[in-house]
Design an enzyme around this catalytic site. Sequence first.
Site, PDB file in Angstrom:
ATOM      1  N   GLY A  11       0.810  -1.219   0.000  1.00  0.00           N
ATOM      2  CA  GLY A  11       0.000   0.000   0.000  1.00  0.00           C
ATOM      3  C   GLY A  11       0.845   1.271   0.000  1.00  0.00           C
ATOM      4  NE  ARG A  36      -2.787  -4.542  -3.308  1.00  0.00           N
ATOM      5  CZ  ARG A  36      -2.259  -3.392  -3.702  1.00  0.00           C
ATOM      6  NH1 ARG A  36      -2.229  -3.084  -4.983  1.00  0.00           N
ATOM      7  NH2 ARG A  36      -1.751  -2.532  -2.836  1.00  0.00           N
ATOM      8  CE1 TYR A 143      -9.141   3.706   7.786  1.00  0.00           C
ATOM      9  CE2 TYR A 143      -9.557   6.036   8.119  1.00  0.00           C
ATOM     10  CZ  TYR A 143      -8.676   4.992   7.975  1.00  0.00           C
ATOM     11  OH  TYR A 143      -7.320   5.233   8.019  1.00  0.00           O
TER      12      TYR A 143
HETATM   13  P1  NAD Z   1      -3.412   1.353   1.512  1.00  0.00           P
HETATM   14  O1  NAD Z   1      -4.852   1.208   1.222  1.00  0.00           O
HETATM   15  O2  NAD Z   1      -2.565   2.115   0.570  1.00  0.00           O
HETATM   16  O3  NAD Z   1      -2.756  -0.091   1.695  1.00  0.00           O
HETATM   17  C1  NAD Z   1      -3.388  -1.098   2.439  1.00  0.00           C
HETATM   18  C2  NAD Z   1      -2.823  -2.424   1.988  1.00  0.00           C
HETATM   19  O4  NAD Z   1      -3.521  -3.441   2.702  1.00  0.00           O
HETATM   20  C3  NAD Z   1      -3.017  -2.706   0.494  1.00  0.00           C
HETATM   21  O5  NAD Z   1      -1.783  -3.039  -0.100  1.00  0.00           O
HETATM   22  C4  NAD Z   1      -3.987  -3.883   0.454  1.00  0.00           C
HETATM   23  O6  NAD Z   1      -3.723  -4.789  -0.591  1.00  0.00           O
HETATM   24  C5  NAD Z   1      -3.739  -4.507   1.814  1.00  0.00           C
HETATM   25  N1  NAD Z   1      -4.863  -5.323   2.306  1.00  0.00           N
HETATM   26  C6  NAD Z   1      -6.185  -5.050   2.262  1.00  0.00           C
HETATM   27  N2  NAD Z   1      -6.891  -6.072   2.788  1.00  0.00           N
HETATM   28  C7  NAD Z   1      -5.977  -6.990   3.200  1.00  0.00           C
HETATM   29  C8  NAD Z   1      -6.080  -8.254   3.823  1.00  0.00           C
HETATM   30  N3  NAD Z   1      -7.260  -8.812   4.137  1.00  0.00           N
HETATM   31  N4  NAD Z   1      -4.934  -8.902   4.143  1.00  0.00           N
HETATM   32  C9  NAD Z   1      -3.727  -8.378   3.831  1.00  0.00           C
HETATM   33  N5  NAD Z   1      -3.564  -7.200   3.203  1.00  0.00           N
HETATM   34  C10 NAD Z   1      -4.692  -6.512   2.905  1.00  0.00           C
HETATM   35  O7  NAD Z   1      -3.302   1.954   2.995  1.00  0.00           O
HETATM   36  P2  NAD Z   1      -2.118   2.823   3.618  1.00  0.00           P
HETATM   37  O8  NAD Z   1      -2.379   4.237   3.266  1.00  0.00           O
HETATM   38  O9  NAD Z   1      -0.803   2.233   3.333  1.00  0.00           O
HETATM   39  O10 NAD Z   1      -2.503   2.692   5.165  1.00  0.00           O
HETATM   40  C11 NAD Z   1      -1.824   1.859   6.076  1.00  0.00           C
HETATM   41  C12 NAD Z   1      -2.390   2.122   7.464  1.00  0.00           C
HETATM   42  O11 NAD Z   1      -2.252   3.504   7.788  1.00  0.00           O
HETATM   43  C13 NAD Z   1      -3.887   1.804   7.594  1.00  0.00           C
HETATM   44  O12 NAD Z   1      -4.140   1.299   8.876  1.00  0.00           O
HETATM   45  C14 NAD Z   1      -4.542   3.162   7.445  1.00  0.00           C
HETATM   46  O13 NAD Z   1      -5.782   3.206   8.089  1.00  0.00           O
HETATM   47  C15 NAD Z   1      -3.528   4.043   8.139  1.00  0.00           C
HETATM   48  N6  NAD Z   1      -3.637   5.441   7.742  1.00  0.00           N
HETATM   49  C16 NAD Z   1      -3.286   5.837   6.482  1.00  0.00           C
HETATM   50  C17 NAD Z   1      -3.406   7.172   6.144  1.00  0.00           C
HETATM   51  C18 NAD Z   1      -3.034   7.669   4.776  1.00  0.00           C
HETATM   52  O14 NAD Z   1      -3.259   8.851   4.472  1.00  0.00           O
HETATM   53  N7  NAD Z   1      -2.447   6.841   3.909  1.00  0.00           N
HETATM   54  C19 NAD Z   1      -3.876   8.107   7.079  1.00  0.00           C
HETATM   55  C20 NAD Z   1      -4.272   7.647   8.329  1.00  0.00           C
HETATM   56  C21 NAD Z   1      -4.116   6.317   8.670  1.00  0.00           C
HETATM   57  N1  SER Z   2      -6.002   9.229   4.630  1.00  0.00           N
HETATM   58  C1  SER Z   2      -6.955   8.429   5.332  1.00  0.00           C
HETATM   59  C2  SER Z   2      -8.262   8.426   4.630  1.00  0.00           C
HETATM   60  O1  SER Z   2      -8.557   9.422   4.000  1.00  0.00           O
HETATM   61  C3  SER Z   2      -7.135   8.956   6.735  1.00  0.00           C
HETATM   62  O2  SER Z   2      -7.103   7.906   7.593  1.00  0.00           O
HETATM   63  O3  SER Z   2      -8.983   7.483   4.724  1.00  0.00           O
END
Ligand code: NAD
Ligand code: SER
Length: 320
Positions: A11, A36, A143
Amino acid sequence: MKKILITGSMGQIGSELIKALRDRYGHDAVIASDFRTPPYENKDQWNPFEFVDVTKRETLIEVVKKHQINCIYHLAAILSAVGEQNPQLAWNVNINGLYNVLEVAREYHIQQIFCPSSIAVFGPSTPKDHTPQETILQPTTMYGLTKVSGELLCDYYATKFGLDVRGIRYPGIISSETLPGGGTTDYAVAIYYDAVKYNRYTCFVREDTVLPMVYMPDAIYGSISLMEADRTHFQHHSNFNMASMSFSAGELAAEIKKHLPEFTCTYEPDFRQKIADSWPRSIDDRASRAEWGWKPQYDLAAMTKDMLAKLTARHQQGKL
Ligand code: NAD
Ligand code: SER
């Protein structure tokens, strides 16, 4: 020796965190995983890589045993926009997936777990400016609801079973390497890609929408710093507020225009506007600064310069 498993490593965050952790602890100390499969062309970039579906506990156990994992960065999740379109999936991955990770950590004596939370734990009744560390948590998205429950579950495992679980309420993360996976703050990344490729962008939130954001290099550095900090003086475990910068969509477009004068942005709010409106405009992160030394480096101007330089270079190589 540290042996780290990253779930959801393909991700937005995982794809950059892998490199940072491998640079720090050694290539083979970090096992990437996802449900994936990495693209064949650059599969070496991911290896060692394992299939792990966090909703299937046996896939986690197999990999933890095989690689003698003692630390997990649990990034597998469903983000806010996809979560609103498929709340059942969000519950299953974010709650049952986290429960599986914590149970495996308890059973197999994993020393440390990193589990991100989000500004999505806050809701319309939370103070919107300088949102305090301790405040009302009544989110209106599935979420957000899973993130509040996740924080509580992590804290329960920390106090009940002594697990060392740590987590940050990330703001929206802006990055140049991997597109985000279906969140509400995705516009703040897509705008840079479209500016470089087409000189225009249609934004799915209003021009005056202000949200807290952080640049990926700061988010990665902060996450590793939290995991390496001495927890003796921690008052918190899995819910540290993180702030870096706050700006409106219009201010973001104006900053890009300073570098690309022809750039235009139009605004066509969709269902994500309601989610954005339920989140804070700015965050009070004094607990993170005091307890583990959080200090971001990038502001909007520095981030924009860096994002545009990186994306322009990739575009010129035909890789965007
Ligand atoms: P993303 O959606 O880019 O990546 C998530 C990954 O999880 C993907 O590669 C997907 O294939 C994988 N996935 C989904 N279901 C799955 C499963 N059942 N088993 C294994 N893998 C699975 O998310 P991200 O932005 O990298 O976020 C990572 C963490 O950070 C999450 O907990 C998200 O809530 C948190 N977060 C992200 C942001 C942001 O802006 N990116 C902000 C706040 C919190
Ligand atoms: N960037 C994330 C979202 O928009 C915040 O957790 O879902």
